[in-house]
Design an enzyme around this catalytic site. Structure first.
Site, PDB file in Angstrom:
ATOM      1  N   ASN A  67     -21.937   1.965 -10.138  1.00 23.05           N
ATOM      2  CA  ASN A  67     -23.114   2.819 -10.051  1.00 23.05           C
ATOM      3  C   ASN A  67     -24.296   2.149  -9.357  1.00 23.05           C
ATOM      4  OD1 ASN A  67     -21.839   3.519 -13.134  1.00 23.05           O
ATOM      5  ND2 ASN A  67     -21.881   5.113 -11.582  1.00 23.05           N
ATOM      6  N   VAL A  90     -29.865   1.523  -7.158  1.00 23.18           N
ATOM      7  CA  VAL A  90     -29.301   1.968  -8.433  1.00 23.18           C
ATOM      8  C   VAL A  90     -29.096   3.480  -8.420  1.00 23.18           C
ATOM      9  CG1 VAL A  90     -29.707   2.111 -10.923  1.00 23.18           C
ATOM     10  CG2 VAL A  90     -30.393   0.059  -9.664  1.00 23.18           C
ATOM     11  N   CYS A  91     -27.910   3.891  -8.853  1.00 23.18           N
ATOM     12  CA  CYS A  91     -27.586   5.312  -8.963  1.00 23.18           C
ATOM     13  C   CYS A  91     -27.441   5.639 -10.440  1.00 23.18           C
ATOM     14  CB  CYS A  91     -26.287   5.615  -8.214  1.00 23.18           C
ATOM     15  SG  CYS A  91     -25.814   7.345  -8.273  1.00 23.18           S
ATOM     16  N   VAL A  92     -28.514   6.138 -11.026  1.00 26.45           N
ATOM     17  CA  VAL A  92     -28.516   6.533 -12.430  1.00 26.45           C
ATOM     18  C   VAL A  92     -29.267   7.868 -12.511  1.00 26.45           C
ATOM     19  CG1 VAL A  92     -30.584   5.186 -12.975  1.00 26.45           C
ATOM     20  CG2 VAL A  92     -28.938   5.664 -14.774  1.00 26.45           C
TER      21      VAL A  92
END
Length: 178
Positions: free
Chosen positions: A89, A96-98
């Protein structure tokens, strides 16, 4: 000392960021530290996340940047690790991929509910707690990976994935004390 600001920033969003910074300075939260990259710019923060205990990231010191848009808090900041990371992620460039860092509204791909995405009530603390939670998970979310190679390795060679992460953790700890 001059008051930090940013071109394009409004009084309300600079006040909000100034308050959050003051709160984190006055009452630090376990697991990370946060401060300004440049005292004259409230929209660029440097972050240090300490690898969460009892995870493959334990013992690491991970540097990152939080970049706030002029539209903050209506739009989320971007977070990018400067320290090399290996996680499904986290994009190869460190972004950051959240969910809570995704712009408000419906997800065009159908992976997230609108309530999981950015809302103006989120704070720097809630963002970083979410990222620490991401690093703490024994099984990363592989539904829509930002780093396809890391996700593939989690699926096909979990031991190899963990070994690569531990190597990056050791390197981050060594560089933190250089």
């Amino acid at each position: 000392m001059s008051k930090p600001s940013t071109p394009g920033g409004t009084a309300s969003n600079t006040l909000l960021l100034r308050r959050q910074l003051a709160e984190l300075t006055k009452r630090p939260v376990e697991g990370f530290s946060a401060g300004l990259v440049d005292d004259d710019n409230l929209f660029e923060w440097e972050i240090l996340i300490i690898g969460p205990p009892d995870t493959v990231y334990e013992g690491g010191f991970f540097k990152a940047r939080l970049s706030f848009p002029p539209e903050f808090p209506l739009l989320p900041p971007k977070m990018r690790f400067i320290t090399p990371m290996w996680h499904p992620n986290i994009y190869p460039d460190g972004t950051v991929c959240v969910s809570i860092l995704h712009a408000p509204g419906d997800d065009q791909y159908g992976y997230e509910d609108a309530g999981e995405r950015w809302m103006p009530v989120h704070t720097v603390e809630s963002i970083l707690v979410s990222v620490i939670s991401l690093l703490s998970s024994d099984t990363p979310n592989l539904d829509s990976p930002a780093n396809v190679d890391a996700a593939k390795e989690v699926r096909t060679d979990l031991a190899g994935y963990k070994k690569k992460v531990r190597r990056l953790v050791r390197r981050s700890a060594e560089e933190a004390f250089d």
